[in-house]
Design an enzyme around this catalytic site. Sequence first.
Site, short mmCIF file in Angstrom:
data_model
loop_
_atom_site.label_atom_id
_atom_site.label_comp_id
_atom_site.label_asym_id
_atom_site.label_seq_id
_atom_site.Cartn_x
_atom_site.Cartn_y
_atom_site.Cartn_z
N SER A 30 0.83 -1.22 0.00
CA SER A 30 0.00 0.00 0.00
C SER A 30 0.85 1.26 0.00
CB SER A 30 -0.87 0.06 1.26
OG SER A 30 -1.80 -0.96 1.25
N HIS A 61 -3.46 0.50 -4.69
CA HIS A 61 -2.98 -0.70 -5.38
C HIS A 61 -3.36 -0.61 -6.85
CE1 HIS A 61 -1.74 -3.28 -1.94
NE2 HIS A 61 -2.54 -2.47 -1.28
N HIS A 83 -6.12 -9.06 -1.23
CA HIS A 83 -6.04 -9.50 0.17
C HIS A 83 -7.25 -10.37 0.49
CE1 HIS A 83 -4.19 -5.50 -0.27
NE2 HIS A 83 -3.34 -5.87 0.67
N TYR A 85 -9.14 -9.91 2.95
CA TYR A 85 -10.27 -9.08 3.42
C TYR A 85 -11.11 -8.54 2.26
CZ TYR A 85 -7.21 -5.02 2.46
OH TYR A 85 -6.40 -4.10 1.86
N GLU A 86 -10.58 -8.63 1.02
CA GLU A 86 -11.39 -8.22 -0.14
C GLU A 86 -12.36 -9.34 -0.54
OE1 GLU A 86 -8.91 -5.94 -3.25
OE2 GLU A 86 -7.41 -6.76 -1.87
N ALA A 113 2.37 -2.25 4.23
CA ALA A 113 2.18 -1.22 5.26
C ALA A 113 1.75 -1.96 6.52
CB ALA A 113 1.11 -0.25 4.83
N MET A 210 -2.07 -6.95 7.16
CA MET A 210 -3.11 -7.82 6.60
C MET A 210 -2.69 -8.52 5.32
SD MET A 210 -6.29 -5.16 7.09
CE MET A 210 -6.44 -4.15 8.57
N SER A 211 -1.39 -8.69 5.12
CA SER A 211 -0.96 -9.30 3.84
C SER A 211 0.30 -10.13 4.05
CB SER A 211 -0.69 -8.19 2.81
OG SER A 211 0.45 -7.43 3.20
N ASN A 234 1.77 3.58 11.13
CA ASN A 234 0.98 4.09 12.27
C ASN A 234 1.33 3.29 13.51
OD1 ASN A 234 -0.68 2.04 10.45
ND2 ASN A 234 -1.35 1.74 12.57
N HIS A 246 -7.05 4.65 6.67
CA HIS A 246 -6.26 4.23 5.51
C HIS A 246 -5.52 5.39 4.85
CE1 HIS A 246 -5.04 1.54 2.30
NE2 HIS A 246 -5.70 2.21 1.38
N1 HPA Z 1 -3.14 -2.96 11.48
C1 HPA Z 1 -3.33 -3.81 10.46
N2 HPA Z 1 -2.93 -3.55 9.21
C2 HPA Z 1 -2.31 -2.38 8.98
C3 HPA Z 1 -2.09 -1.44 10.01
C4 HPA Z 1 -2.52 -1.74 11.32
O1 HPA Z 1 -2.37 -0.97 12.28
N3 HPA Z 1 -1.46 -0.38 9.43
C5 HPA Z 1 -1.30 -0.67 8.11
N4 HPA Z 1 -1.82 -1.89 7.84
#
Ligand code: HPA
Length: 272
Positions: A30, A61, A83, A85-86, A113, A210-211, A234, A246
Amino acid sequence: MSGNDVRSAADALRAALGDCQPRVAITMGSGLGGLGARIEEPVEIPYTELPGWPLPTVVGHAGKVVAGSLGGVPVLGLSGRVHMYEGAEPARTVFYVRVLGELEVPILFLSNAAGALHPTFAPGDLMLISDHINLMFRSPLRGPVHEGEDRFPDLCDLYDPELRGVVRETALQLGVRLQEGVYAAVHGPGYETPAEIRMLERFGADAVGMSTVPEVIAARGRGIRCVAVSCLTNYAAGVTSEPLDHEEVLEVAVQVQDDFERLVAGSIARFE
Ligand code: HPA
């Protein structure tokens, strides 16, 4: 997804590549797709031109393969991934890894990320992944065994120790700040609760995302050596009182883009 689907996509990609045999594939996470612009003599192949290739639905993406050379090394840049989650089945998220296996690409450099958990890691840091914890609770190898893959693969040293050494040395030489730690993969798409983050800390995770994990497991199945870098975008949930979003993830990824690109380009030129 069958072996035939993978082979059809591999044939289409091979035809587009001509006589270029990529040595390293790079999965751009990302906000990190700008690396594609550093690839010289680029040939761009939209995923839509590759039969059966899953199409990403998330902002940040792009959805194309960029073939060319980076620091003199023939590479395949993958701008965009799908992903779980999609809604994608785990096997779909690793479709491209199996295609890379068909094309006999020996090394995969992944990026993503992630949220920072380790007490001394902060947004804007890059983190070399030393190992992972799979909290997606699914394996991309579930189902029939694909040709050439093991039923019960060993998952030690998934993140190649030698390649990691090269990335560490490159970071030192370039003056790029690089952390190293354990990546916990969760299903998403909601960010974690503060209680989940406290649990992950006790589990020994340094970052959460998440990847990446399904792809690295699938790469082991194909004998592809992996190395992966997280861009910590973050603080994980509950570490500060700021809500996560995001947009912030993409903004921070763009800020570290230059260090990330220099690190990737510098490292792959030294991979053996
Ligand atoms: N959690 C999960 N996935 C992420 C995060 C997070 O804090 N930041 C970027 N992708």
